[in-house]
Design a protein around this motif. Structure first.
Motif, PDB file in Angstrom:
ATOM      1  N   ASP A 147       0.814  -1.215   0.000  1.00 38.48           N
ATOM      2  CA  ASP A 147       0.000   0.000   0.000  1.00 38.48           C
ATOM      3  C   ASP A 147       0.845   1.261   0.000  1.00 38.48           C
ATOM      4  N   GLY A 148       2.147   1.106  -0.017  1.00 41.82           N
ATOM      5  CA  GLY A 148       3.042   2.259  -0.018  1.00 41.82           C
ATOM      6  C   GLY A 148       3.401   2.771   1.361  1.00 41.82           C
ATOM      7  N   SER A 149       2.891   2.116   2.402  1.00 44.19           N
ATOM      8  CA  SER A 149       3.251   2.521   3.764  1.00 44.19           C
ATOM      9  C   SER A 149       4.688   2.106   4.080  1.00 44.19           C
ATOM     10  N   ILE A 173      10.799  -7.519   6.097  1.00 50.65           N
ATOM     11  CA  ILE A 173      10.461  -7.804   4.703  1.00 50.65           C
ATOM     12  C   ILE A 173       8.950  -7.953   4.591  1.00 50.65           C
ATOM     13  N   ILE A 174       8.432  -7.704   3.392  1.00 47.28           N
ATOM     14  CA  ILE A 174       6.999  -7.792   3.124  1.00 47.28           C
ATOM     15  C   ILE A 174       6.777  -8.896   2.102  1.00 47.28           C
ATOM     16  N   ASP A 175       5.893  -9.853   2.403  1.00 54.75           N
ATOM     17  CA  ASP A 175       5.647 -10.926   1.449  1.00 54.75           C
ATOM     18  C   ASP A 175       4.529 -10.564   0.473  1.00 54.75           C
ATOM     19  N   ASN A 176       4.189 -11.474  -0.432  1.00 55.09           N
ATOM     20  CA  ASN A 176       3.191 -11.206  -1.469  1.00 55.09           C
ATOM     21  C   ASN A 176       1.793 -10.990  -0.911  1.00 55.09           C
ATOM     22  N   TYR A 177       1.567 -11.410   0.326  1.00 58.41           N
ATOM     23  CA  TYR A 177       0.265 -11.237   0.956  1.00 58.41           C
ATOM     24  C   TYR A 177       0.234 -10.007   1.859  1.00 58.41           C
ATOM     25  N   ASN A 178       1.264  -9.187   1.751  1.00 56.35           N
ATOM     26  CA  ASN A 178       1.399  -7.957   2.535  1.00 56.35           C
ATOM     27  C   ASN A 178       1.634  -8.223   4.024  1.00 56.35           C
ATOM     28  N   ASN A 179       2.030  -9.451   4.349  1.00 55.40           N
ATOM     29  CA  ASN A 179       2.431  -9.738   5.717  1.00 55.40           C
ATOM     30  C   ASN A 179       3.801  -9.129   5.989  1.00 55.40           C
ATOM     31  N   LYS A 180       3.962  -8.634   7.195  1.00 61.06           N
ATOM     32  CA  LYS A 180       5.236  -8.064   7.595  1.00 61.06           C
ATOM     33  C   LYS A 180       6.007  -9.101   8.429  1.00 61.06           C
ATOM     34  N   GLY A 188      14.499 -11.259  20.145  1.00 58.24           N
ATOM     35  CA  GLY A 188      13.197 -11.906  20.232  1.00 58.24           C
ATOM     36  C   GLY A 188      12.867 -12.794  19.063  1.00 58.24           C
ATOM     37  N   GLY A 189      13.828 -13.022  18.181  1.00 61.65           N
ATOM     38  CA  GLY A 189      13.578 -13.876  17.029  1.00 61.65           C
ATOM     39  C   GLY A 189      12.781 -13.166  15.948  1.00 61.65           C
ATOM     40  N   LEU A 190      11.935 -13.931  15.270  1.00 64.02           N
ATOM     41  CA  LEU A 190      11.193 -13.456  14.101  1.00 64.02           C
ATOM     42  C   LEU A 190       9.704 -13.410  14.410  1.00 64.02           C
ATOM     43  N   SER A 191       9.045 -12.317  13.967  1.00 62.37           N
ATOM     44  CA  SER A 191       7.597 -12.178  14.112  1.00 62.37           C
ATOM     45  C   SER A 191       6.971 -11.966  12.747  1.00 62.37           C
ATOM     46  N   LYS A 192       5.741 -12.432  12.630  1.00 64.00           N
ATOM     47  CA  LYS A 192       4.914 -12.159  11.458  1.00 64.00           C
ATOM     48  C   LYS A 192       3.711 -11.345  11.920  1.00 64.00           C
ATOM     49  N   PHE A 193       3.405 -10.268  11.174  1.00 61.00           N
ATOM     50  CA  PHE A 193       2.279  -9.401  11.503  1.00 61.00           C
ATOM     51  C   PHE A 193       1.454  -9.183  10.243  1.00 61.00           C
ATOM     52  N   ASP A 194       0.181  -9.605  10.290  1.00 58.84           N
ATOM     53  CA  ASP A 194      -0.673  -9.474   9.102  1.00 58.84           C
ATOM     54  C   ASP A 194      -1.527  -8.214   9.141  1.00 58.84           C
ATOM     55  N   GLY A 195      -1.256  -7.333  10.090  1.00 64.15           N
ATOM     56  CA  GLY A 195      -2.034  -6.110  10.265  1.00 64.15           C
ATOM     57  C   GLY A 195      -2.981  -6.195  11.439  1.00 64.15           C
TER      58      GLY A 195
END
Length: 731
Positions: A270-272, A308-315, A322-329
């Motif tokens: 979304d350009g954010s 990084i941002i994946d094709n589904y806009n997940n961050k 703290g390792g790795l987190s995934k945030f879908d919004g």
């Protein structure tokens, strides 16, 4: 004259001609195992449904569809180092991995490694990577910018180009193919012929320390910087936008940025803009700011290192702790890229109980490894950083730190600290003597003995102890306590104190760091700055970097020493691990072995001969293959076939390591031949037990003469097995 045992090298030369001399087919083998923490994420890359995660403990491949992870480290792959700085994936799916000791390329079968010894890389620290449309690889190092076309290397630095600083932290290409290069001295633009530099003197860039850069769809450059001081002037850092003419700077004073230390940027679908800081994750849509931290979200750590941002806009958010987190919004999910599964980092203390479980200290409690699983046992106190541990006859773990003593029986914790009985001081060391008395050595307050009921404290005021700083202790077969202090070595027989120092004995220095006793009652004493000493009760022998092959190691400092069942002495230094068999010194370091780090803090040896080595993580080493105990059973990582591995590094200019495996006890020969098939050197001609083994070639022939640069072949022969590989020596 050619012999049958020459492995028909001349014939094989024609078969091997098309083997690439730069390719390193490498697997460390099972003589080494690394247990590392991946909680400090340093780099991320996307490859379809896979996230490649760079950490300070190695490389991880996360399958996002299943959650499964594959772990790569110094001991089980061709990674030259476990400290990963950068990852890029090319159009063929090859993974390019920048480490603190060279550049690795992995095609998921073979590893190729480039470093300063076999390429024109100006530095082994590879901070960033970028690929242009012609397939050239642009490499940011601590020695400048490098262009690599697959064959040729071109180096740009402060002296031969417009690069403002040799430490290159980020490279991005715009739609015209211009290279935007962030350094620790400003931002440079290179169009393959001319350079333009934006720095603190000619632009409004908020800091010379550039950490990351992204280019949006309009061609704007978004730059992450951090606070920095140069020439006694402070630069506030922050987040900046450059449209080609004007700079817009956002910082903690004029925006909702929580910190001016900005480490990474990503732009979503979304350009954010998503900004990683040392005080959390920030989303900026051009108008509004949203801050996510450990207080208001499920972000596991506020220090955000990569996004990084994946094709589904997940961050996908990498943190330093703290390792790795995934945030879908809306929702958060956590991934722990540690091959132990632990969320705690290892400390530097390690012991082994009667059941062969490994116990390791951490800043939050005790970590137990039973041969398969890791378990964490948290101490029920706010002051949790353990500094010393020991195991008594009942397998009770005794732990100490600053101002307290606890013990743990495997299920329950018991608090034993009493301020009127033992000093309120940091505990440096704990030992259990043959009568099961517990001895506690303090940082500044001497030592205390606990017999299960009574406490007795010894210090310079009430005994002949020469110093109140106790660094190490050990009990001998007669029940004497040998004590390392900052004023020499002390022997205490429960009545008398005998003091050995540099003035009245052969002790080379008075700062004693560690003590070990071998099977014939020799006392081995490690010192700070003065090497290693052996005392047989009468005579002293000193070993240091001047009279032995001990590494120089911060002016002969010995961190730890222990003895195996064969009376080999194992020594931990700041420059690696040393084995001394009484005649020969074998040096293991992070460059020539499976060690994950060179600072060796502690070594313990289990009943199978595994060396458990605290080197930032845990490295386990055993000649012939590591054996992990599970209660009274054992799982041995032994090979099922003969195999000869490609030497590493290759090409090489000083020494190279050759790994090989054998499935059963066999005689093995490994010989070096030149391109004419003439024998140059016999490296191996021994009987080996089944397992994984290695040997090294130092570029010398059988007479000890240096050989010339060129192509050489090494041939391994054993029972019904023969294999030849090629090595390239460059000087």
């Amino acid at each position: 004259m050619m012999t049958k045992r020459s492995c028909k090298v001349l014939h094989l030369i024609f078969n091997l001609i098309i083997i690439s001399i730069a390719t390193i087919v490498y697997s460390q083998g099972a003589e080494w195992v690394n247990f590392t923490s991946g909680r400090k994420v340093t780099a991320l890359a996307i490859d379809g449904n896979h996230i490649w995660i760079g950490t300070t403990g190695g490389l991880v491949n996360l399958d996002t569809s299943t959650g499964n992870m594959i772990f790569y480290n110094k001991a089980n792959s061709g990674l030259p180092n476990n400290n990963i700085y950068s990852i890029m994936i090319d159009s063929s799916g090859n993974k390019w991995i920048g480490t603190s000791y060279g550049l690795a390329i992995y095609d998921e079968v073979y590893w190729t490694v480039y470093d300063t010894s076999n390429s024109k890389l100006p530095s082994n620290i590879i901070r960033c990577l970028a690929f242009d449309k012609n397939g050239n690889k642009w490499i940011g190092t601590d020695g400048g910018l490098v262009k690599f076309d697959g064959s040729n290397w071109i180096v740009y630095n402060e002296n031969n180009s417009g690069l403002p600083n040799n430490i290159v932290s980020v490279i991005k290409l715009d739609e015209l193919g211009n290279k935007w290069i962030g350094t620790w001295g400003g931002l440079a633009v290179f169009d393959d012929s001319s350079w333009t530099v934006y720095d603190i003197y000619n632009s409004e860039i908020p800091s010379p320390r550039i950490n990351d850069l992204e280019i949006d769809d309009q061609g704007n450059k978004w730059v992450a910087t951090e606070e920095y001081e140069v020439a006694y002037k402070y630069y506030g850092g922050g987040f900046a936008k450059f449209d080609g003419n004007e700079w817009t700077v956002y910082n903690s004073d004029n925006s909702s940025l929580p910190s001016n230390n900005n480490y990474t940027i990503a732009i979503d679908n979304d350009g954010s803009k998503w900004i990683g800081t040392d005080y959390g994750l920030v989303n900026f849509d051009g108008l509004n700011w949203v801050v996510y931290d450990t207080w208001n979200s499920e972000l596991p750590n506020d220090n955000v290192s990569d996004i990084i941002i994946d094709n589904y806009n997940n961050k996908w958010i990498g943190t330093l702790g703290g390792g790795l987190s995934k945030f879908d919004g809306v929702n958060w999910s956590q991934h722990n890229p540690s091959n132990t599964g632990l969320t705690q980092d290892f400390g530097c203390q390690i012991v082994i109980d009667k059941e062969k479980n490994i116990w390791v200290s951490s800043c939050w409690g005790l970590i137990k490894f039973d041969g398969i699983n890791w378990h964490f046992h948290e101490i029920p106190t706010k002051q949790k950083c353990i500094t010393a541990i020991a195991i008594d006859k009942k397998d009770v773990i005794w732990v100490g730190a600053a101002d307290w003593v606890w013990n743990f029986d495997g299920q329950n914790w018991t608090f034993l600290k009493s301020f009127n009985l033992i000093p309120p001081d940091k505990i440096n060391t704990i030992i259990i003597d043959k009568q099961d008395n517990k001895w506690f050595g303090f940082l500044l307050s001497g030592l205390s003995k606990f017999d299960g009921i009574n406490w007795t404290t010894y210090n310079t005021d009430n005994s002949n102890l020469p110093c109140n700083t106790i660094s190490s202790m050990i009990s001998d077969v007669q029940g004497n306590i040998w004590i390392g202090t900052n004023s020499g070595l002390v022997k205490f027989d429960s009545s008398n104190w005998t003091i050995y120092n540099s003035e009245n004995s052969g002790l080379p220095g008075n700062h004693v760091s560690c003590i070990a006793i071998d099977s014939i009652e020799n006392i081995w004493i490690g010192t700070i700055y003065d090497g290693l000493a052996k005392f047989d009760g009468f005579n002293w022998t000193t070993f240091n970097s001047n009279n032995t092959d001990l590494p120089h190691s911060i002016i002969n400092t010995i961190n730890t020493v222990t003895v195996d069942e064969h009376n080999n002495i194992w020594i931990g230094t700041y420059d690696g691990l040393v084995k001394f068999d009484g005649l020969t010194w074998n040096i293991f370091n992070k460059y020539n072995s499976g060690l994950s780090g060179n600072t060796i803090q502690k070594i313990v040896i289990d009943n199978k001969g595994n060396k458990w080595i605290m080197d930032g993580g845990i490295s386990v080493y055993r000649e012939g293959g590591v054996i992990l105990n599970i209660k009274n059973q054992s799982t041995s990582y032994l090979p099922s076939s003969f195999k000869l591995y490609q030497n590493y590094p290759n090409p090489f200019n000083a020494f190279t390591t050759i790994n090989f495996q054998i499935p059963k006890s066999s005689k093995v020969t490994i010989k070096i031949y030149d391109i004419l098939g003439r024998e140059v050197r016999t490296l191996v001609d021994y009987f080996y037990s089944a397992g994984n083994h290695s040997t090294t070639w130092d570029g010398l022939d059988n007479l000890g003469h240096k050989v010339s640069s060129g192509v050489y072949f090494y041939c391994m022969e054993s029972i019904d097995f023969k294999e030849v590989k090629k090595a390239l020596l460059l000087k």
